[in-house]
Structure formats: C-alpha cells, structure tokens
Design an enzyme around this catalytic site. Sequence first.
Site, PDB file in Angstrom:
ATOM      1  N   GLU A  35       0.861  -1.180   0.000  1.00 15.79           N
ATOM      2  CA  GLU A  35       0.000   0.000   0.000  1.00 15.79           C
ATOM      3  C   GLU A  35       0.899   1.234   0.000  1.00 15.79           C
ATOM      4  OE1 GLU A  35      -3.519   0.738  -0.030  1.00 15.79           O
ATOM      5  OE2 GLU A  35      -2.514   2.691  -0.241  1.00 15.79           O
ATOM      6  N   CYS A  43     -12.786   3.941   1.372  1.00 18.30           N
ATOM      7  CA  CYS A  43     -13.937   3.935   2.286  1.00 18.30           C
ATOM      8  C   CYS A  43     -13.561   4.482   3.655  1.00 18.30           C
ATOM      9  CB  CYS A  43     -14.483   2.520   2.404  1.00 18.30           C
ATOM     10  SG  CYS A  43     -15.826   2.418   3.592  1.00 18.30           S
ATOM     11  N   CYS A  48     -16.676   6.609   2.655  1.00 14.58           N
ATOM     12  CA  CYS A  48     -17.849   6.300   3.499  1.00 14.58           C
ATOM     13  C   CYS A  48     -17.724   6.785   4.941  1.00 14.58           C
ATOM     14  CB  CYS A  48     -18.078   4.792   3.559  1.00 14.58           C
ATOM     15  SG  CYS A  48     -17.615   3.887   2.103  1.00 14.58           S
ATOM     16  N   LYS A  51     -17.199  10.706   5.441  1.00 15.24           N
ATOM     17  CA  LYS A  51     -18.423  11.331   4.924  1.00 15.24           C
ATOM     18  C   LYS A  51     -19.581  11.144   5.906  1.00 15.24           C
ATOM     19  CE  LYS A  51     -21.152   8.827   3.268  1.00 15.24           C
ATOM     20  NZ  LYS A  51     -21.141   8.140   2.011  1.00 15.24           N
ATOM     21  N   TYR A  99      -7.024  -1.199  11.538  1.00 18.34           N
ATOM     22  CA  TYR A  99      -6.756  -1.971  10.318  1.00 18.34           C
ATOM     23  C   TYR A  99      -5.346  -2.578  10.345  1.00 18.34           C
ATOM     24  CZ  TYR A  99     -10.888  -1.352   7.444  1.00 18.34           C
ATOM     25  OH  TYR A  99     -12.153  -1.459   6.930  1.00 18.34           O
ATOM     26  N   TYR A 177     -24.155   9.960  -6.119  1.00 16.03           N
ATOM     27  CA  TYR A 177     -24.011   9.695  -4.678  1.00 16.03           C
ATOM     28  C   TYR A 177     -23.254  10.838  -3.985  1.00 16.03           C
ATOM     29  CZ  TYR A 177     -24.943   4.570  -5.024  1.00 16.03           C
ATOM     30  OH  TYR A 177     -25.488   3.334  -5.194  1.00 16.03           O
ATOM     31  N   ILE A 178     -22.050  11.115  -4.492  1.00 15.88           N
ATOM     32  CA  ILE A 178     -21.172  12.053  -3.776  1.00 15.88           C
ATOM     33  C   ILE A 178     -21.742  13.463  -3.841  1.00 15.88           C
ATOM     34  CG2 ILE A 178     -18.844  13.053  -3.738  1.00 15.88           C
ATOM     35  CD1 ILE A 178     -17.776  10.353  -4.687  1.00 15.88           C
ATOM     36  N   GLU A 181     -24.676  13.839  -1.433  1.00 16.43           N
ATOM     37  CA  GLU A 181     -24.257  13.693  -0.029  1.00 16.43           C
ATOM     38  C   GLU A 181     -23.554  14.965   0.454  1.00 16.43           C
ATOM     39  OE1 GLU A 181     -23.865   8.836   0.365  1.00 16.43           O
ATOM     40  OE2 GLU A 181     -22.033   9.967   0.045  1.00 16.43           O
ATOM     41  N   ASP A 303     -13.549  -1.806  -6.648  1.00 20.11           N
ATOM     42  CA  ASP A 303     -13.781  -0.758  -7.654  1.00 20.11           C
ATOM     43  C   ASP A 303     -12.907  -0.906  -8.895  1.00 20.11           C
ATOM     44  OD1 ASP A 303     -15.466   0.317  -5.790  1.00 20.11           O
ATOM     45  OD2 ASP A 303     -14.584   2.327  -5.829  1.00 20.11           O
ATOM     46  N   ALA A 341     -27.308   2.716  -0.304  1.00 20.78           N
ATOM     47  CA  ALA A 341     -27.890   3.893   0.345  1.00 20.78           C
ATOM     48  C   ALA A 341     -27.125   5.129  -0.073  1.00 20.78           C
ATOM     49  CB  ALA A 341     -27.822   3.740   1.852  1.00 20.78           C
ATOM     50  N   HIS A 436     -45.608  -0.458  15.445  1.00 24.65           N
ATOM     51  CA  HIS A 436     -46.294   0.832  15.451  1.00 24.65           C
ATOM     52  C   HIS A 436     -45.860   1.678  16.644  1.00 24.65           C
ATOM     53  CE1 HIS A 436     -49.446   3.622  14.370  1.00 24.65           C
ATOM     54  NE2 HIS A 436     -49.854   3.631  15.626  1.00 24.65           N
ATOM     55  N   GLU A 441     -43.251   0.464   9.209  1.00 27.94           N
ATOM     56  CA  GLU A 441     -44.468  -0.363   9.131  1.00 27.94           C
ATOM     57  C   GLU A 441     -45.228  -0.106   7.822  1.00 27.94           C
ATOM     58  OE1 GLU A 441     -47.710   0.487  11.906  1.00 27.94           O
ATOM     59  OE2 GLU A 441     -46.906   2.488  12.228  1.00 27.94           O
TER      60      GLU A 441
HETATM   61  P1  NDP Z   1     -21.946   8.898  -9.763  1.00 29.31           P
HETATM   62  O1  NDP Z   1     -21.655   8.037 -10.922  1.00 29.31           O
HETATM   63  O2  NDP Z   1     -22.846   8.426  -8.700  1.00 29.31           O
HETATM   64  O3  NDP Z   1     -22.525  10.302 -10.300  1.00 29.31           O
HETATM   65  C1  NDP Z   1     -21.793  11.044 -11.212  1.00 29.31           C
HETATM   66  C2  NDP Z   1     -22.509  12.330 -11.497  1.00 29.31           C
HETATM   67  O4  NDP Z   1     -21.649  13.164 -12.262  1.00 29.31           O
HETATM   68  C3  NDP Z   1     -23.793  12.177 -12.305  1.00 29.31           C
HETATM   69  O5  NDP Z   1     -24.724  13.127 -11.859  1.00 29.31           O
HETATM   70  C4  NDP Z   1     -23.329  12.487 -13.731  1.00 29.31           C
HETATM   71  O6  NDP Z   1     -24.315  13.066 -14.533  1.00 29.31           O
HETATM   72  C5  NDP Z   1     -22.294  13.553 -13.476  1.00 29.31           C
HETATM   73  N1  NDP Z   1     -21.293  13.643 -14.526  1.00 29.31           N
HETATM   74  C6  NDP Z   1     -20.521  12.653 -15.030  1.00 29.31           C
HETATM   75  N2  NDP Z   1     -19.673  13.140 -15.949  1.00 29.31           N
HETATM   76  C7  NDP Z   1     -19.915  14.463 -16.035  1.00 29.31           C
HETATM   77  C8  NDP Z   1     -19.370  15.515 -16.810  1.00 29.31           C
HETATM   78  N3  NDP Z   1     -18.403  15.285 -17.693  1.00 29.31           N
HETATM   79  N4  NDP Z   1     -19.860  16.750 -16.642  1.00 29.31           N
HETATM   80  C9  NDP Z   1     -20.856  16.991 -15.769  1.00 29.31           C
HETATM   81  N5  NDP Z   1     -21.415  16.043 -14.996  1.00 29.31           N
HETATM   82  C10 NDP Z   1     -20.941  14.785 -15.138  1.00 29.31           C
HETATM   83  O7  NDP Z   1     -20.515   9.295  -9.194  1.00 29.31           O
HETATM   84  P2  NDP Z   1     -20.036   9.913  -7.815  1.00 29.31           P
HETATM   85  O8  NDP Z   1     -18.778  10.621  -8.142  1.00 29.31           O
HETATM   86  O9  NDP Z   1     -21.126  10.644  -7.122  1.00 29.31           O
HETATM   87  O10 NDP Z   1     -19.707   8.632  -6.952  1.00 29.31           O
HETATM   88  C11 NDP Z   1     -18.808   7.648  -7.470  1.00 29.31           C
HETATM   89  C12 NDP Z   1     -19.168   6.280  -6.983  1.00 29.31           C
HETATM   90  O11 NDP Z   1     -18.766   6.130  -5.641  1.00 29.31           O
HETATM   91  C13 NDP Z   1     -20.659   5.963  -6.963  1.00 29.31           C
HETATM   92  O12 NDP Z   1     -21.156   5.587  -8.210  1.00 29.31           O
HETATM   93  C14 NDP Z   1     -20.713   4.861  -5.943  1.00 29.31           C
HETATM   94  O13 NDP Z   1     -20.387   3.661  -6.590  1.00 29.31           O
HETATM   95  C15 NDP Z   1     -19.624   5.242  -4.965  1.00 29.31           C
HETATM   96  N6  NDP Z   1     -20.174   5.924  -3.774  1.00 29.31           N
HETATM   97  C16 NDP Z   1     -21.068   5.272  -2.973  1.00 29.31           C
HETATM   98  C17 NDP Z   1     -21.600   5.893  -1.864  1.00 29.31           C
HETATM   99  C18 NDP Z   1     -22.587   5.179  -1.004  1.00 29.31           C
HETATM  100  O14 NDP Z   1     -22.690   3.962  -1.106  1.00 29.31           O
HETATM  101  N7  NDP Z   1     -23.333   5.890  -0.165  1.00 29.31           N
HETATM  102  C19 NDP Z   1     -21.213   7.246  -1.489  1.00 29.31           C
HETATM  103  C20 NDP Z   1     -20.301   7.853  -2.411  1.00 29.31           C
HETATM  104  C21 NDP Z   1     -19.802   7.200  -3.495  1.00 29.31           C
HETATM  105  P3  NDP Z   1     -25.291  12.239 -15.478  1.00 29.31           P
HETATM  106  O15 NDP Z   1     -26.298  11.649 -14.564  1.00 29.31           O
HETATM  107  O16 NDP Z   1     -25.838  13.273 -16.388  1.00 29.31           O
HETATM  108  O17 NDP Z   1     -24.441  11.232 -16.160  1.00 29.31           O
END
Ligand code: NDP
Length: 468
Positions: A35, A43, A48, A51, A99, A177-178, A181, A303, A341, A436, A441
């Site tokens: 590493e 994460c 995760c 965040k 870890y 997601y990000i 959030e 990933d 989620a 309840h 529910e």
């Molecule tokens: P996401 O794939 O979830 O969302 C990406 C967003 O960026 C979409 O709204 C997309 O738009 C937009 N986008 C992509 N390319 C461009 C661009 N060139 N210009 C403008 N907008 C763009 O990615 P995130 O970065 O939010 O998260 C990455 C991954 O990390 C997630 O998919 C998930 O797997 C993981 N994650 C999980 C979490 C959880 O479990 N709670 C929390 C955070 C991350 P459009 O919809 O139009 O394509």
Amino acid sequence: MAQYDFDLFTIGAGSGGVAASRRAGTYGARVAICEDDRVGGTCVLRGCVPKKLLVHGAHFHEDFEDAAGYGWSLQEPSFDWSKLQAAKDKELDRLNGVYMRMLRDSGVQLIPGRGRVVDAHTVEVAGKRYTAATILVATGSRPFLPELPGIEHAITSDGALQLKELPRRVAIVGGGYIGVEFAGIFNALGSKVSVIIRGDTVLRGFDDDVRSTLTQELRKKGIDVRCETFVRDIEKRSDGSLSLLTKSGDTLEVDTVLYATGRLPNTKGLGLEEVGVKLDARGAVVVDEWSRTAVESIYAVGDVTDRINLTPVAINEGRALVETLYNANPIKMDHSGVASAVFSQPPVATVGLTEREACERHGKVDVYVSNFRPMKHTLSGRDERTMMKVIVERASDRVLGFHMVGADAPEIIQGLSVALKCGVTKKQLDSTVGIHPTAAEEFVTMRNKRPDPEESAAQELGHDSGKR
Ligand code: NDP
C-alpha cells in the site's frame, strides 16, 4: 507453493484487499499486502466513514431546529468546522490503527509502497521483487474530472474532506451519490449550495420516484439545484473566489467548486496489460465470475473491476475469492439484490429493480407508493416528506424492488434486502404485522396499487366509446 515468497500478494490495502488478505491469513496462507498510502483505502480514509461522520455532524442543525417543536429552547447553536474536522481525523487515525492491527493479527505482512506487476507471479514494490502463487489487484478507484478550462481550481471529494475552512458558497458538479451527499453536508452546516446537473433530476440510475422526491426535498432545504446544464469554464478571481460559466451563459460566483462526476478504476502504471491482464474501455480490470483476470494467477476485486462499486461488495468479492482459493469452499459473489444507500438529507436507500427496469424485464408490475409526512415532523413543523415504494411482479406476486427516501431509509432497507433475496411476495408483506408507530411499518401496510397508466387510459377509452 514454497517456490514463491508468498501464497497471496495483494496490491492495495483498501476494503477489498484487506478483507481478502486477512481471511487468507486466518486460513494459514502466507500473505503480503502492499500500500502506498495509509491502510484503509477510500472507504475508511476518503469516503464512506469520514463522509458519514460529517453527515452526522451536519444533521444536528435540523435536530436543534426540530427540538423547538417539542418544547426545547436552545441558545443560538454555533458550529466549528475545524473541531469537526479534527474529531473526524482522530477517528480515522484510530481506524487506521485498527486496520494495521487486524492485518498483523492475521499474520499478513504489510509492505509500504506502490506495487507493480512484473509477471504472472511477481510484484515489484519500491525496487524490490516479491513472488507469489496468486496476485490480487485491489487498487480501487479515483475521482474523475472532465477536461475544461479552469478545472485545476476544482476539488474532489478527497479535497472536500480536508477543507481547512467551511466554504461560504459551494458549487457541486454532479448529482450522483457524492454530489447529493456533500450538498446535504455543506447546506446543513451553513454554506450556500448549488448543485449543477446535466439531467432534470439527481441520482441517475435510481427509481424515478426516488429521483424526483430527493430533488424536491433538496430544493425545499434551500439547495439551488440547477438542471440540464453544465459548467463550461472556471475562472479564478483576484479575491480567490471562483466564477463558473454555465452552458446557458449564466455565471455563478462561489468560493469552492466540488466535482463529483464519477470515479475511474486505478489501473495506470500497474503493469497489468503488459503481463496479459485485459482492461475494458474505462480501464477496469476484466474478470470472470470468480474474480479471475485473463491471467490465471492474477485476480481482482472491488472498484478496480468496476462491477458494483460499493465497499461491502468489494469485501464480499474478496472473501468469496479467499473461500474458493484457501478454504476449499468455492463461492461466486452474487451481485444481484445488492442494497445501497445515499446519505443525502433525507437519505435514500434502495434494493432490487427500479420501476422502469422491472417493467422492461418482467412485463406487468404492480406499484405501491406511500408518500407521507413523518410523525416527528407533525410537531417539529418541518416540511419534509418520506416516500416509500414497492414494485411487485404481477404474475408471481414477488417483490422486485424496495425504494425509500426519508429518515432511517438505509437502516430500514437493509432488513428488507434480506426479504428480497429470499424472494418475498407482496402477500407475505401483507401478512407481516407492523411495528407501530414507525415509518417502516408502511412497507407492510401498503394496500392500494398505483393505477396503471395504460389500463387507466384503456378504461377511459372504453368509457368514452360507451357514452358515444
Ligand atoms: P456517480 O456516478 O454516482 O454520479 C456522477 C454524477 O456526475 C452524475 O450526476 C453524472 O451526470 C455527473 N457527470 C458525469 N460526468 C460528467 C461531466 N463530464 N460533466 C458533468 N457532470 C458529469 O458518481 P459519484 O462521483 O457521485 O460517486 C462515485 C461512486 O462512488 C458511486 O457511483 C458509488 O459507486 C460510490 N459511492 C457510494 C456511496 C454510497 O454507497 N453511499 C457514497 C459515495 C460514493 P449524469 O447523470 O448526467 O451522467
């Protein structure tokens, strides 16, 4: 096996790599893991965990406000970003220690440095070569930034978790997601937040009712969600502020711009293609259902394989692999019915198919939707609604998807994901007695199907022609 230095050499000490290495160690395999950062991966160190700590910290804002409806009077609360950051960093240090200890206790040798695959059984780290019967690539992913003028002024989620000061005005590009959030975190902590998305609602890929409900709830909280647009250009002003020029020609002045536009697999410079490992167009390692790459002795999980990019999936992929290789217990990771989620405010959780997917794959479906004001907010007065949705295959009565936007959604959907994996039917939900008074529910008390638009249209036509 003794012809190699190790039985297993793992590249990358994130969730998938650590889980696989530890379990292999407990089965008596001789394991090393390299590493080039701290142990823990995205994460624990940059995703995760930090965040979620910020989400908890941010939610107090609403909790203080809501308390007033229950008779509490508080002095104006104040918030110190640097204290929250310091507390979060202290917790990350603790987890990093946990870890490291877990690896040690499982007999796994930690080798600091960046690994590069030299051949099917050799990894080089910091100029030294190590041989292994099996190599596991678990190098995760990194944020993707689109190319545009001024992108160097943007930060990603890595930077957002390290900000020294809470920005007064933040633009977040991306509504995945990000994006949602961090929109919730910054908004609750007092920043003025704009979310810039290309579509008309956030969370592409989620159920349409989830998307529209969350988009509406974000707006109700004061977040400026700008749809069907994108940033053309970012210009840094002499006072340090940033000016964003959008597609429509509007400008937006902010202090910080956070790009949350997806992530890319970390495969650059690993030497994978040189030894015959196949990568896809996004650079992800191509693996079979056993997580094996095109090279027999090299596997990949998490990933970096771009299957379902969630921590628990990476952990389960890693453990399935180790059960197969070192415990004579062949397991293929089951990627179906994985719940997920989004820790937005309010949160989202989901398992199974969206309504659209269900219709495409299963024909006729019955849809049950409940949209209500949670009991807590009858006294707090907050205008926040909860949405719950159940999608049922009409022919078999089997539930195909559960979706929820609202407080505790992730806690509720986790239990329902077990039911979904077991093939729960709507009839079984109906025969379950609720607890309840809870929001949960509602999932066992939904009785009214949403009218099927096609059937309603057909009925109306029949009705009309009858009149004529
Ligand atoms: P996401 O794939 O979830 O969302 C990406 C967003 O960026 C979409 O709204 C997309 O738009 C937009 N986008 C992509 N390319 C461009 C661009 N060139 N210009 C403008 N907008 C763009 O990615 P995130 O970065 O939010 O998260 C990455 C991954 O990390 C997630 O998919 C998930 O797997 C993981 N994650 C999980 C979490 C959880 O479990 N709670 C929390 C955070 C991350 P459009 O919809 O139009 O394509």
